[in-house]
Structures are given as structure tokens and as C-alpha cells.
Design a protein around this motif. Structure first.
Motif, short mmCIF file in Angstrom:
data_model
loop_
_atom_site.label_atom_id
_atom_site.label_comp_id
_atom_site.label_asym_id
_atom_site.label_seq_id
_atom_site.Cartn_x
_atom_site.Cartn_y
_atom_site.Cartn_z
N ILE A 2 0.72 -1.09 0.33
CA ILE A 2 -0.07 0.10 -0.12
C ILE A 2 1.35 1.23 0.01
CG2 ILE A 2 0.09 -0.52 2.58
CD1 ILE A 2 -3.22 0.90 2.52
N ALA A 3 0.74 2.35 -0.64
CA ALA A 3 1.15 3.77 -0.71
C ALA A 3 0.05 4.29 -0.51
CB ALA A 3 1.22 4.18 -1.98
N ILE A 4 0.39 5.42 0.98
CA ILE A 4 -1.01 6.24 0.87
C ILE A 4 -0.58 7.97 -0.01
CG2 ILE A 4 -1.66 7.16 2.41
CD1 ILE A 4 -2.26 5.02 4.06
N LEU A 5 -0.39 8.56 -0.40
CA LEU A 5 -0.04 9.94 -0.64
C LEU A 5 -1.61 11.10 0.23
CD1 LEU A 5 1.65 11.95 -2.31
CD2 LEU A 5 -0.79 12.04 -4.23
N ALA A 6 -1.13 11.47 0.98
CA ALA A 6 -1.17 12.29 2.28
C ALA A 6 -0.58 13.98 2.03
CB ALA A 6 -1.27 11.79 3.43
N ASP A 7 -1.06 14.68 2.14
CA ASP A 7 -1.33 16.30 2.60
C ASP A 7 -1.60 16.38 4.12
OD1 ASP A 7 -4.06 16.63 2.94
OD2 ASP A 7 -3.81 17.93 1.32
N ALA A 25 2.16 1.44 -7.26
CA ALA A 25 1.99 0.49 -5.96
C ALA A 25 0.45 -0.68 -6.68
CB ALA A 25 1.20 1.44 -4.75
N GLU A 26 1.22 -1.47 -5.91
CA GLU A 26 -0.61 -1.99 -5.91
C GLU A 26 -1.39 -1.25 -5.38
OE1 GLU A 26 -2.42 -6.40 -4.11
OE2 GLU A 26 -0.69 -5.25 -3.30
N HIS A 27 -1.79 -1.13 -4.03
CA HIS A 27 -2.70 -0.29 -3.90
C HIS A 27 -2.53 1.59 -3.46
CE1 HIS A 27 -3.10 -4.21 -1.64
NE2 HIS A 27 -4.95 -4.53 -2.56
N LEU A 28 -3.01 2.58 -3.71
CA LEU A 28 -2.46 3.44 -3.31
C LEU A 28 -3.71 4.27 -3.66
CD1 LEU A 28 -1.22 6.16 -3.83
CD2 LEU A 28 -1.22 6.21 -6.19
N GLU A 29 -3.95 4.78 -1.77
CA GLU A 29 -5.02 5.71 -0.98
C GLU A 29 -4.18 7.19 -1.65
OE1 GLU A 29 -5.86 2.71 2.15
OE2 GLU A 29 -5.32 4.82 2.92
#
Length: 445
Positions: free
Chosen positions: A254-259, A342-346
Motif C-alpha cells: 500500500i502507498a498513501i499520498l497524503a497532505d 503501488a498495488e494499492h494507492l490511497e
């Protein structure tokens, strides 16, 4: 608990695409390294058939199944004893997956190139497929749904499922895959199920398996799909060509792109949810906000201590495949997650939908606070069999199209061929293949 990688300023600007990809968190044991481990396993199955598969079951899973193929009455018993709430959840998951995958069905396309000349694209299902369902530290009836539903909608005529035998099973299920996996197969009408896991399952599907007296225990397949550990992914790579594969779906990520608008507790919960799968699972946060990074680190300490599989989660989060990546802004964050593929990207940012629309490389994208990866794992309707290890830059997730082959049907009249004959001859001569041109002109002699 989790490593940090600072890619702010020149640290990111000075990296080209390949250097950036190599700089990001990755597992130390990759598919390439696992090839040497799985090669002798696959050779053993090729040479030894069903007996070799049973030996490998005993070696790797600690149990020798009573039979390689699970009897129909054992599958029926699994359906009968299924908890009503779990049955309802599986049926809902099946229903939602069918809604999404039904929309992927392909129709025949006829294109008139010139008067009298048409090319038709037909979509023909693969004749026989082997569907792999993991069953190591956890069991995945949801993966039965994700594999079987698109294959059935595509019209595949012969489906076989393989899943590891469980030594903890008792009674009628002793030595067979987990009863919930068998029940999911039963609910979907799949009656060909094998008690075999890992690289040996992929090899069995590729080569088929004969019994000791020469009888066919498992027919070879044309295509193998499904997620698994790094050894399953390596076997798929090794045997590509003997079989077709969907993608190298190895340990989850999982990768999460967050601010700064993201909720640190939600980010931490989502990172943990994927780390729960496997010690090699990857959980990566990409953010332009150092305060959020610190809050997520604190939340991870709190939440990991409380989660059931805390040792496994802690190992995954502290491994080289996981980390928090600091960037200067969301623009740079998009570059990083595209490189990571990523397989999963949030996407947990302001204007999350707009940010998600700019992503090019991901197996599946989850937008905003109310679309966690867990939803996609079970009941969003999307497919959770997705490419891992950066393969999302060239491969997509499992779909109806995975199980279909496009065939072009060319139909030209005499006049339509005559009209283009001279150009075909010109091109054939340019390639020094005059017999190609002769095959056209012979029709007008």
C-alpha cells in the motif's frame, strides 16, 4: 518502527526515473532472487507429477492431503457448515463483483477497412485456467471471489482452484484447504479444487499432474491467475510461456499520498491493514507534511501494540519495504507514487479526486477518507488481484479481459485484395520476402 526517506529539495530533483524507483522502499527478497529457489521445485513437479506435489505439500505446509483433488462431498460440507453471516458477506461480495465485472464484457467489433474488406475482432475465452488462492498466514475466501467471478463472466469453460492444505484442519477437512475457501468455491459452483500451494501449485497447473499409475490427476491449464507470496510470483515468471499469467501479484503493498488535511489515525490504520498480511508486506506513506509524518509514527506505535498480529505487523513496518517518504509538495508526491507504482494507492489529500486523476501507475486507486483498501479487498466490487513490485507501471489488475483473447478475423473480397495487391508486393519486396508478394499475385494469374 518505520523508516524515513527524505526526498525534499535536491534529493528528489537530482534523481532520474530509474534512480528514483530504486531509491524507494522495496523488499530485499524480490522475484528475481526467488527464481533460484522455485526452479528446482517446478522441475520436481514436472518430473514427479502428483506424487511430487504431495511430497512438496508435506514439506512446505506440514501436512499430506488425503488426495490432491478435494472431494465434492468435502466442498459441499464446507458450504453446509458456513457461518450464516459469513455466507451473507461472501454472497454480497460476489454480487458486487459481478456488477462491476459484467460491465467489462466485450462485444465483437467489425471494422470495414475498405469496401469488401473487413477485420473483425472476436473475444474468445481461454479454454482452461488455474486460479491460485493463498492460504499461508491467513486464508482468503475473498480471493476465490476475485479470481472466479471475472473468469466465469468471460465464459471460461474449465476452472480449477488451488490453495494450500491446512494442517490445523480437523475432521472431514483434515489435510485440505481452509473450509471457508472451499465454501466460497462451492457458492460459486467451482468443484475442481486442489490442496496445493506455493510454487508447486503453479507448476502443477503448468505441467499437469499424473498419478502413480499414469492416470491424469490434474490437466494442464492455459493461464494461471491469482495473488500469492514472492515464490508464487517467481514461479509465474519462471513458467511464463508454458502458461500465460495475469501479473506477478506477490506480497501486498500500500502507498498513501497524503497532505496536512489527512487524518493520521486513518493513515496509520490503513498502513497496518496491509502490513497484517505478511512480514514482507510493504506500507509506504508519501507526504509533504512533516507534522503528519510524526503523528502517523505515534499512531502506529499505539495501534500496532493493540492489533492481533502485532509481531507480523511490526516486522513488515520496520522492514526495508516500508517507510515514510517526505517530499516538498503534492506535485513531487505524484512523481514519487508514480515511480513506486503501488498495488494499492490511497489518495488522502485536498481535492483527492483531482489528484487521483493524475496518477498513471497504480493497480487500484482509493480516493478520500471513505475508500480504504480494505473496502477493495472485500466488497467495493473492484478486483483485489493486482500487480505488485512496481509491475503496475505496465500491468493492470485482474478483469474479464484477462481471460479473453482477441482474435482478428480478416475477410476480403477479390476486388478488395486486387486493390491493395500492388502495395503488398511493394512491402514484401522491401523486406526481401518475395514469396509473400507471390502469395498475393498467384490469386490473379
Amino acid at each position: 518502527m518505520i523508516n524515513r526517506l527524505d526526498l525534499r529539495g535536491a534529493a528528489l530533483r537530482d534523481l532520474d526515473a530509474l534512480a528514483l524507483r530504486n531509491a524507494l522502499p522495496r523488499a530485499e527478497l524480490d522475484v528475481e532472487a526467488a527464481l533460484d529457489i522455485v526452479r528446482p521445485i517446478c522441475e520436481q513437479v514436472h518430473a514427479g507429477g502428483a506424487a511430487a506435489v504431495l511430497d512438496l505439500d508435506e514439506r512446505f505446509d506440514g501436512v499430506r492431503p488425503p488426495s490432491l483433488r478435494v472431494p465434492a462431498d468435502v466442498i459441499a460440507a464446507a458450504v453446509d457448515q458456513l457461518d450464516p453471516q459469513l455466507r451473507a458477506a461472501l454472497q454480497e461480495s460476489i454480487g458486487r463483483a459481478r456488477v462491476v465485472h459484467d460491465a467489462q464484457a466485450r462485444t465483437e467489433i467489425v471494422t470495414q477497412v475498405v469496401p469488401g474488406g473487413t477485420v473483425t475482432e472476436r473475444h474468445v475465452p481461454v479454454e482452461r485456467v488455474g486460479l491460485y488462492v493463498p492460504g499461508g498466514q491467513a486464508v482468503y475466501p475473498s480471493s476465490v471471489v476475485m479470481n472466479v467471478v471475472p473468469a466465469q463472466i468471460a465464459g471460461v469453460g474449465s476452472l480449477a482452484v488451488a490453495s494450500p492444505p491446512q494442517r490445523s484442519n480437523v475432521g472431514v477437512f483434515a489435510g485440505y484447504p481452509d473450509p471457508t475457501i472451499l465454501a466460497a468455491c462451492g457458492l460459486l459452483g467451482v468443484d475442481e479444487v486442489y490442496a496445493v500451494g506455493g510454487a508447486q501449485a503453479v507448476a502443477m497447473f503448468a505441467y499437469g499432474a499424473l498419478g502413480e499409475t499414469g492416470e491424469t490427476v490434474c490437466e494442464p491449464v492455459n493461464l494461471v491467475t491469482g495473488p500469492g507470496n514472492v515464490y508464487v510470483a517467481a514461479a509465474k515468471r519462471l513458467l511464463l510461456g508454458v502458461i500465460g499469467i495475469d501479473a506477478e501479484a506477490g506480497p501486498t503493498e500500500i502507498a498513501i499520498l497524503a497532505d496536512d488535511s489527512a487524518d493520521a489515525q486513518l493513515v496509520a490504520a490503513d498502513l497496518i491493514s496491509q502490513a497484517e498480511h505478511d512480514e514482507l508486506a510493504a506500507s509506504v506513506l508519501v507526504t509533504d507534511n512533516e507534522s503528519l509524518a510524526a503523528q502517523v509514527e505515534e499512531a502506529l506505535e499505539e495501534r500496532v501494540a493493540l492489533t492481533k498480529h502485532h509481531d507480523r505487523v511490526r516486522t513488515a513496518l520496520s522492514g526495508p519495504q516500508s517507510g515514510i517518504v517526505l517530499v516538498d509538495g503534492i506535485e513531487e508526491g505524484i512523481r514519487v507514487v508514480d515511480a513506486y507504482a503501488a498495488e494499492h494507492l490511497e489518495i488522502q489529500t485536498r481535492d483527492a479526486s483531482a489528484v487521483a486523476a493524475r496518477i498513471r501507475n497504480a493497480g487500484a486507486i482509493f480516493v478520500g477518507d471513505y475508500a480504504p483498501v480494505s473496502l477493495g479487498d472485500y466488497a467495493a466490487g473492484s478486483n483485489h488481484v493486482l500487480p505488485t513490485g512496481g509491475c503496475a507501471c505496465h500491468s493492470g489488475g485482474l478483469s474479464v479481459q484477462t481471460f479473453l483473447r482477441g482474435i482478428h478475423v480478416v475477410d476480403y473480397t477479390r476486388d478488395a485484395l486486387a486493390d491493395i495487391a500492388g502495395m503488398v508486393v511493394t512491402l514484401a519486396n522491401a523486406e526481401d520476402l518475395p514469396a509473400h508478394g507471390d502469395a498475393v499475385t498467384a490469386r490473379f494469374e
